[in-house]
Design a protein around this motif. Sequence first.
Motif, mmCIF file in Angstrom:
data_model
loop_
_atom_site.group_PDB
_atom_site.id
_atom_site.type_symbol
_atom_site.label_atom_id
_atom_site.label_comp_id
_atom_site.label_asym_id
_atom_site.label_seq_id
_atom_site.Cartn_x
_atom_site.Cartn_y
_atom_site.Cartn_z
ATOM 1 N N ILE A 1 84.481 67.427 -12.563
ATOM 2 C CA ILE A 1 85.730 67.231 -12.926
ATOM 3 C C ILE A 1 85.585 65.661 -13.932
ATOM 4 O O ILE A 1 86.389 65.401 -14.730
ATOM 5 C CB ILE A 1 86.964 67.041 -11.890
ATOM 6 N N LEU A 2 84.846 64.744 -13.001
ATOM 7 C CA LEU A 2 84.958 63.392 -13.457
ATOM 8 C C LEU A 2 84.014 63.286 -14.622
ATOM 9 O O LEU A 2 84.445 62.650 -15.834
ATOM 10 C CB LEU A 2 84.156 62.339 -12.726
ATOM 11 N N SER A 3 83.095 64.458 -14.765
ATOM 12 C CA SER A 3 82.157 64.169 -16.113
ATOM 13 C C SER A 3 83.193 64.866 -17.377
ATOM 14 O O SER A 3 82.965 64.206 -18.522
ATOM 15 C CB SER A 3 81.065 64.994 -15.993
ATOM 16 N N ILE A 4 83.793 66.047 -17.168
ATOM 17 C CA ILE A 4 84.489 66.617 -18.008
ATOM 18 C C ILE A 4 85.689 65.646 -18.564
ATOM 19 O O ILE A 4 85.963 65.619 -19.810
ATOM 20 C CB ILE A 4 85.069 67.940 -17.432
ATOM 21 N N THR A 5 86.194 64.790 -17.640
ATOM 22 C CA THR A 5 87.422 64.112 -18.033
ATOM 23 C C THR A 5 87.012 62.985 -18.772
ATOM 24 O O THR A 5 87.798 61.923 -19.275
ATOM 25 C CB THR A 5 88.493 63.687 -16.759
ATOM 26 N N GLY A 6 85.601 62.501 -18.555
ATOM 27 C CA GLY A 6 85.158 61.427 -19.213
ATOM 28 C C GLY A 6 85.332 60.154 -18.205
ATOM 29 O O GLY A 6 85.003 59.000 -18.697
ATOM 30 N N LEU A 7 85.712 60.427 -17.097
ATOM 31 C CA LEU A 7 86.062 59.425 -15.913
ATOM 32 C C LEU A 7 84.818 58.990 -15.346
ATOM 33 O O LEU A 7 84.515 57.851 -14.756
ATOM 34 C CB LEU A 7 86.979 59.608 -15.049
ATOM 35 N N ARG A 8 83.753 59.719 -15.505
ATOM 36 C CA ARG A 8 82.307 59.665 -14.550
ATOM 37 C C ARG A 8 81.840 58.306 -15.130
ATOM 38 O O ARG A 8 81.146 57.526 -14.058
ATOM 39 C CB ARG A 8 81.446 60.610 -14.953
ATOM 40 N N ALA A 9 81.840 58.042 -16.462
ATOM 41 C CA ALA A 9 81.362 56.585 -16.677
ATOM 42 C C ALA A 9 82.038 55.361 -16.267
ATOM 43 O O ALA A 9 81.496 54.404 -16.305
ATOM 44 C CB ALA A 9 81.295 56.541 -18.371
ATOM 45 N N ALA A 10 83.239 55.520 -16.017
ATOM 46 C CA ALA A 10 83.912 54.473 -15.348
ATOM 47 C C ALA A 10 83.844 54.094 -13.947
ATOM 48 O O ALA A 10 83.994 52.860 -13.622
ATOM 49 C CB ALA A 10 85.704 54.732 -15.591
ATOM 50 N N PHE A 11 83.219 55.175 -12.973
ATOM 51 C CA PHE A 11 83.046 54.970 -11.715
ATOM 52 C C PHE A 11 81.410 54.331 -11.375
ATOM 53 O O PHE A 11 80.662 55.152 -12.004
ATOM 54 C CB PHE A 11 83.147 56.134 -10.739
ATOM 55 N N GLN A 12 81.276 53.630 -10.460
ATOM 56 C CA GLN A 12 79.908 53.571 -9.868
ATOM 57 C C GLN A 12 79.715 54.737 -8.817
ATOM 58 O O GLN A 12 80.687 54.753 -8.011
ATOM 59 C CB GLN A 12 79.517 52.314 -9.260
ATOM 60 N N VAL A 13 78.645 55.436 -8.679
ATOM 61 C CA VAL A 13 78.500 56.625 -7.898
ATOM 62 C C VAL A 13 77.279 56.536 -7.362
ATOM 63 O O VAL A 13 76.433 56.265 -7.885
ATOM 64 C CB VAL A 13 78.846 58.087 -8.757
ATOM 65 N N ALA A 14 77.192 56.821 -5.791
ATOM 66 C CA ALA A 14 75.929 56.645 -5.207
ATOM 67 C C ALA A 14 75.822 57.997 -4.624
ATOM 68 O O ALA A 14 76.661 58.630 -4.214
ATOM 69 C CB ALA A 14 76.169 55.482 -4.152
ATOM 70 N N ALA B 1 86.815 43.240 -7.086
ATOM 71 C CA ALA B 1 85.752 43.712 -6.131
ATOM 72 C C ALA B 1 85.370 44.981 -6.323
ATOM 73 O O ALA B 1 85.683 45.889 -7.399
ATOM 74 C CB ALA B 1 86.784 43.862 -4.972
ATOM 75 N N GLY B 2 84.215 45.318 -6.051
ATOM 76 C CA GLY B 2 83.403 46.724 -6.271
ATOM 77 C C GLY B 2 84.007 47.805 -5.854
ATOM 78 O O GLY B 2 84.554 47.760 -4.701
ATOM 79 N N LEU B 3 83.657 48.851 -6.191
ATOM 80 C CA LEU B 3 84.342 50.165 -5.898
ATOM 81 C C LEU B 3 83.038 51.003 -6.317
ATOM 82 O O LEU B 3 82.534 51.194 -7.391
ATOM 83 C CB LEU B 3 85.486 50.503 -6.698
ATOM 84 N N VAL B 4 82.594 51.937 -5.137
ATOM 85 C CA VAL B 4 81.418 52.974 -5.137
ATOM 86 C C VAL B 4 81.866 54.115 -4.460
ATOM 87 O O VAL B 4 82.486 54.220 -3.491
ATOM 88 C CB VAL B 4 80.242 52.384 -5.039
ATOM 89 N N LEU B 5 81.917 55.278 -5.379
ATOM 90 C CA LEU B 5 82.151 56.344 -4.789
ATOM 91 C C LEU B 5 80.709 56.860 -4.426
ATOM 92 O O LEU B 5 79.727 57.177 -4.861
ATOM 93 C CB LEU B 5 82.688 57.401 -5.852
ATOM 94 N N ALA B 6 80.744 57.437 -2.991
ATOM 95 C CA ALA B 6 79.441 58.029 -2.498
ATOM 96 C C ALA B 6 79.549 59.442 -2.063
ATOM 97 O O ALA B 6 80.693 60.041 -1.724
ATOM 98 C CB ALA B 6 79.407 57.389 -0.958
ATOM 99 N N GLN B 7 78.582 60.234 -2.339
ATOM 100 C CA GLN B 7 78.404 61.588 -1.972
ATOM 101 C C GLN B 7 79.513 62.358 -2.617
ATOM 102 O O GLN B 7 80.425 63.211 -2.131
ATOM 103 C CB GLN B 7 78.470 61.785 -0.564
ATOM 104 N N VAL B 8 79.781 62.140 -4.037
ATOM 105 C CA VAL B 8 80.767 62.934 -4.553
ATOM 106 C C VAL B 8 80.363 64.522 -4.771
ATOM 107 O O VAL B 8 79.224 64.767 -5.020
ATOM 108 C CB VAL B 8 80.856 62.447 -6.000
ATOM 109 N N PRO B 9 81.109 65.229 -3.960
ATOM 110 C CA PRO B 9 81.006 66.890 -4.160
ATOM 111 C C PRO B 9 80.743 67.307 -5.601
ATOM 112 O O PRO B 9 81.279 66.750 -6.451
ATOM 113 C CB PRO B 9 82.369 67.421 -3.714
ATOM 114 N N ALA B 10 79.937 68.226 -5.879
ATOM 115 C CA ALA B 10 79.594 68.590 -7.225
ATOM 116 C C ALA B 10 80.896 69.021 -7.972
ATOM 117 O O ALA B 10 80.804 68.665 -8.980
ATOM 118 C CB ALA B 10 78.705 70.071 -6.872
ATOM 119 N N ARG B 11 81.649 69.603 -7.439
ATOM 120 C CA ARG B 11 83.056 70.102 -8.342
ATOM 121 C C ARG B 11 83.833 68.845 -8.749
ATOM 122 O O ARG B 11 84.379 68.864 -9.809
ATOM 123 C CB ARG B 11 83.916 71.074 -7.248
#
Length: 141
Positions: A98-111, A84-94
């Motif tokens: 964190i997701l970018s620094i940890t390398g997790l940003r690429a694993a998530f769909q973000v809108a 099933a799809g998972l999308v994180l929406a309106q992710v706060p800048a901080r």
Amino acid sequence: MTEDHGSLESFAVSIVVHQDYIVARVAGELDYQFAGLLHHQVKDPWQAALSSALVVDLSGVTFCDSTGVGVLVLLLQQSRQQQAGLVLAQVPARLERILSITGLRAAFQVASSVEQAILTVTATRAVTPPLGPSPKPPEAG
């Protein structure tokens, strides 16, 4: 003398179940104290609606620690298990940082918005074939 049992006023999750997707709106501090609550409140309704995608609206998150990030990873794992799809929406800048620094940003769909996330999950669902056996091709006659 009063006892402090931890106020839920600093954290809230609201869940709206639609036919093809679920929207979970998170507000407050997504930390060690409340991360488990998010997982518990989202996990069961999402499992009950196996074919549904999940949109997690993080616009109201004021703080997120490693436990909160861990719960987002658990939800990502659940999305893969349920296909099933998972999308994180309106992710706060901080949290985005964190997701970018940890390398997790690429694993998530973000809108950038809940509306965009819903479009993403419904579009993905429209082009993804249903699970189950493939239809047999017509026989040549």
